[in-house]
Scaffold this motif. Structure first.
Motif, PDB file in Angstrom:
ATOM      1  N   MET A  29     -50.876 -28.457   4.817  1.00 30.69           N
ATOM      2  CA  MET A  29     -50.469 -28.046   6.164  1.00 30.69           C
ATOM      3  C   MET A  29     -49.042 -27.504   6.068  1.00 30.69           C
ATOM      4  O   MET A  29     -48.135 -28.225   5.651  1.00 30.69           O
ATOM      5  CB  MET A  29     -50.488 -29.232   7.123  1.00 30.69           C
ATOM      6  N   ILE A  30     -48.865 -26.252   6.425  1.00 33.23           N
ATOM      7  CA  ILE A  30     -47.550 -25.625   6.363  1.00 33.23           C
ATOM      8  C   ILE A  30     -47.145 -25.206   7.782  1.00 33.23           C
ATOM      9  O   ILE A  30     -47.758 -24.310   8.357  1.00 33.23           O
ATOM     10  CB  ILE A  30     -47.564 -24.400   5.423  1.00 33.23           C
ATOM     11  N   PRO A  31     -46.112 -25.867   8.343  1.00 27.91           N
ATOM     12  CA  PRO A  31     -45.690 -25.496   9.698  1.00 27.91           C
ATOM     13  C   PRO A  31     -44.807 -24.247   9.688  1.00 27.91           C
ATOM     14  O   PRO A  31     -43.918 -24.117   8.863  1.00 27.91           O
ATOM     15  CB  PRO A  31     -44.906 -26.722  10.173  1.00 27.91           C
ATOM     16  N   LEU A  32     -45.096 -23.342  10.600  1.00 26.27           N
ATOM     17  CA  LEU A  32     -44.291 -22.139  10.782  1.00 26.27           C
ATOM     18  C   LEU A  32     -43.839 -22.181  12.248  1.00 26.27           C
ATOM     19  O   LEU A  32     -44.542 -21.714  13.136  1.00 26.27           O
ATOM     20  CB  LEU A  32     -45.129 -20.887  10.485  1.00 26.27           C
ATOM     21  N   THR A  33     -42.689 -22.821  12.477  1.00 28.29           N
ATOM     22  CA  THR A  33     -42.218 -23.091  13.834  1.00 28.29           C
ATOM     23  C   THR A  33     -40.877 -22.418  14.072  1.00 28.29           C
ATOM     24  O   THR A  33     -39.943 -22.614  13.306  1.00 28.29           O
ATOM     25  CB  THR A  33     -42.068 -24.618  14.051  1.00 28.29           C
ATOM     26  N   GLY A  34     -40.804 -21.630  15.128  1.00 26.89           N
ATOM     27  CA  GLY A  34     -39.562 -20.962  15.495  1.00 26.89           C
ATOM     28  C   GLY A  34     -39.534 -19.514  15.033  1.00 26.89           C
ATOM     29  O   GLY A  34     -40.474 -19.022  14.401  1.00 26.89           O
ATOM     30  N   PRO A  35     -38.456 -18.821  15.357  1.00 32.94           N
ATOM     31  CA  PRO A  35     -38.309 -17.431  14.923  1.00 32.94           C
ATOM     32  C   PRO A  35     -38.319 -17.323  13.391  1.00 32.94           C
ATOM     33  O   PRO A  35     -37.778 -18.185  12.700  1.00 32.94           O
ATOM     34  CB  PRO A  35     -36.943 -17.019  15.491  1.00 32.94           C
TER      35      PRO A  35
ATOM     36  N   VAL B 106     -42.987 -19.021   1.809  1.00 29.63           N
ATOM     37  CA  VAL B 106     -43.612 -18.383   0.637  1.00 29.63           C
ATOM     38  C   VAL B 106     -43.690 -19.372  -0.521  1.00 29.63           C
ATOM     39  O   VAL B 106     -44.719 -19.467  -1.204  1.00 29.63           O
ATOM     40  CB  VAL B 106     -42.865 -17.091   0.237  1.00 29.63           C
ATOM     41  N   GLU B 107     -42.632 -20.145  -0.737  1.00 29.42           N
ATOM     42  CA  GLU B 107     -42.642 -21.156  -1.811  1.00 29.42           C
ATOM     43  C   GLU B 107     -43.724 -22.207  -1.562  1.00 29.42           C
ATOM     44  O   GLU B 107     -44.433 -22.595  -2.487  1.00 29.42           O
ATOM     45  CB  GLU B 107     -41.268 -21.827  -1.923  1.00 29.42           C
ATOM     46  N   PHE B 108     -43.850 -22.662  -0.305  1.00 26.86           N
ATOM     47  CA  PHE B 108     -44.885 -23.654   0.029  1.00 26.86           C
ATOM     48  C   PHE B 108     -46.277 -23.084  -0.231  1.00 26.86           C
ATOM     49  O   PHE B 108     -47.152 -23.762  -0.771  1.00 26.86           O
ATOM     50  CB  PHE B 108     -44.784 -24.096   1.488  1.00 26.86           C
ATOM     51  N   ILE B 109     -46.505 -21.833   0.154  1.00 25.72           N
ATOM     52  CA  ILE B 109     -47.814 -21.195  -0.051  1.00 25.72           C
ATOM     53  C   ILE B 109     -48.111 -21.070  -1.543  1.00 25.72           C
ATOM     54  O   ILE B 109     -49.232 -21.364  -1.988  1.00 25.72           O
ATOM     55  CB  ILE B 109     -47.861 -19.813   0.643  1.00 25.72           C
ATOM     56  N   GLU B 110     -47.130 -20.650  -2.331  1.00 27.12           N
ATOM     57  CA  GLU B 110     -47.331 -20.512  -3.776  1.00 27.12           C
ATOM     58  C   GLU B 110     -47.590 -21.858  -4.439  1.00 27.12           C
ATOM     59  O   GLU B 110     -48.462 -21.969  -5.309  1.00 27.12           O
ATOM     60  CB  GLU B 110     -46.124 -19.813  -4.413  1.00 27.12           C
ATOM     61  N   GLU B 111     -46.850 -22.897  -4.024  1.00 25.78           N
ATOM     62  CA  GLU B 111     -47.081 -24.251  -4.571  1.00 25.78           C
ATOM     63  C   GLU B 111     -48.493 -24.726  -4.264  1.00 25.78           C
ATOM     64  O   GLU B 111     -49.194 -25.251  -5.139  1.00 25.78           O
ATOM     65  CB  GLU B 111     -46.071 -25.242  -3.997  1.00 25.78           C
TER      66      GLU B 111
ATOM     67  N   GLU C  18     -43.322 -10.747   4.162  1.00 25.52           N
ATOM     68  CA  GLU C  18     -43.258 -11.553   2.929  1.00 25.52           C
ATOM     69  C   GLU C  18     -44.250 -12.722   2.991  1.00 25.52           C
ATOM     70  O   GLU C  18     -44.947 -12.998   2.017  1.00 25.52           O
ATOM     71  CB  GLU C  18     -41.834 -12.081   2.718  1.00 25.52           C
ATOM     72  N   ILE C  19     -44.313 -13.380   4.137  1.00 23.27           N
ATOM     73  CA  ILE C  19     -45.247 -14.499   4.301  1.00 23.27           C
ATOM     74  C   ILE C  19     -46.686 -13.993   4.258  1.00 23.27           C
ATOM     75  O   ILE C  19     -47.540 -14.569   3.578  1.00 23.27           O
ATOM     76  CB  ILE C  19     -44.966 -15.256   5.621  1.00 23.27           C
ATOM     77  N   ALA C  20     -46.963 -12.898   4.978  1.00 25.74           N
ATOM     78  CA  ALA C  20     -48.317 -12.339   4.998  1.00 25.74           C
ATOM     79  C   ALA C  20     -48.765 -11.917   3.595  1.00 25.74           C
ATOM     80  O   ALA C  20     -49.918 -12.140   3.202  1.00 25.74           O
ATOM     81  CB  ALA C  20     -48.378 -11.150   5.953  1.00 25.74           C
ATOM     82  N   THR C  21     -47.866 -11.355   2.827  1.00 27.71           N
ATOM     83  CA  THR C  21     -48.187 -10.938   1.453  1.00 27.71           C
ATOM     84  C   THR C  21     -48.494 -12.151   0.574  1.00 27.71           C
ATOM     85  O   THR C  21     -49.437 -12.126  -0.218  1.00 27.71           O
ATOM     86  CB  THR C  21     -47.024 -10.118   0.860  1.00 27.71           C
ATOM     87  N   ALA C  22     -47.721 -13.211   0.722  1.00 27.19           N
ATOM     88  CA  ALA C  22     -47.975 -14.440  -0.056  1.00 27.19           C
ATOM     89  C   ALA C  22     -49.336 -15.022   0.295  1.00 27.19           C
ATOM     90  O   ALA C  22     -50.062 -15.508  -0.576  1.00 27.19           O
ATOM     91  CB  ALA C  22     -46.877 -15.471   0.194  1.00 27.19           C
ATOM     92  N   ILE C  23     -49.704 -14.972   1.571  1.00 29.64           N
ATOM     93  CA  ILE C  23     -51.018 -15.478   2.008  1.00 29.64           C
ATOM     94  C   ILE C  23     -52.130 -14.660   1.374  1.00 29.64           C
ATOM     95  O   ILE C  23     -53.121 -15.201   0.882  1.00 29.64           O
ATOM     96  CB  ILE C  23     -51.120 -15.464   3.549  1.00 29.64           C
ATOM     97  N   LYS C  24     -51.977 -13.339   1.380  1.00 29.88           N
ATOM     98  CA  LYS C  24     -53.008 -12.460   0.814  1.00 29.88           C
ATOM     99  C   LYS C  24     -53.157 -12.640  -0.693  1.00 29.88           C
ATOM    100  O   LYS C  24     -54.239 -12.438  -1.235  1.00 29.88           O
ATOM    101  CB  LYS C  24     -52.694 -10.997   1.134  1.00 29.88           C
ATOM    102  N   LYS C  25     -52.086 -13.038  -1.375  1.00 28.60           N
ATOM    103  CA  LYS C  25     -52.140 -13.213  -2.831  1.00 28.60           C
ATOM    104  C   LYS C  25     -52.855 -14.489  -3.263  1.00 28.60           C
ATOM    105  O   LYS C  25     -53.371 -14.557  -4.369  1.00 28.60           O
ATOM    106  CB  LYS C  25     -50.726 -13.220  -3.426  1.00 28.60           C
ATOM    107  N   THR C  26     -52.860 -15.519  -2.404  1.00 21.97           N
ATOM    108  CA  THR C  26     -53.487 -16.773  -2.799  1.00 21.97           C
ATOM    109  C   THR C  26     -55.007 -16.635  -2.810  1.00 21.97           C
ATOM    110  O   THR C  26     -55.580 -15.884  -2.017  1.00 21.97           O
ATOM    111  CB  THR C  26     -53.043 -17.949  -1.890  1.00 21.97           C
TER     112      THR C  26
END
Length: 143
Positions: A46-52, A72-77, A103-111
């Protein structure tokens, strides 16, 4: 008569000992193997993305922001951890930097693992951009 009674109680004790060994060394290990939690349900990150969304976190007008670098680090881990079977991005964000969101969207697509976004209150702009890069989006009708 006493010899027969003692032979009967000895047989009962022997059967009891055999049953205890069977349960302890066969049934219990088999049950633990069959109901191993990793094999049944696996683990979800579970990775929280809260706030701007910003590239380095911090504060904007006194409000805490979320760092794309950290996300991005959390997604890669999670993507590299063999015990993790799926990733859930919990989004409550009005958006933010286009570069950081990408950057976040790209990391998601790579996993290679399934990624699900859960939009809480707000998933606007960059938050929606991130959600649209996941395999499945879940949102409350009032989000």
């Amino acid at each position: 008569m006493k010899k027969e009674a003692s032979k009967s109680s000895a047989k009962i004790i022997l059967i009891g000992v055999i049953l205890i060994f069977l349960v302890a060394f066969l049934v219990l290990p088999l049950a633990f193997f069959m109901f191993d939690s990793e094999k049944i349900g696996g683990n979800v990150a579970m990775i929280p993305l809260t706030g701007p969304i910003t590239s380095n976190g911090g504060k904007i007008f006194g409000e805490a922001t979320v760092s794309s670098t950290s996300i991005v680090e959390f997604i890669e881990e999670a993507g590299n951890d063999p015990s993790i079977q799926a990733i859930v991005i919990e989004i409550n964000s009005p958006g933010g930097s286009a570069v950081a969101s990408d950057e976040i969207a790209t990391a998601i697509k790579k996993t290679e693992k399934p990624v699900i976004s859960l939009i809480r209150e707000v998933g606007a702009s960059g938050g929606y951009w991130v959600a649209s890069s996941t395999d499945h989006v879940i949102a409350h009708r009032m989000s």
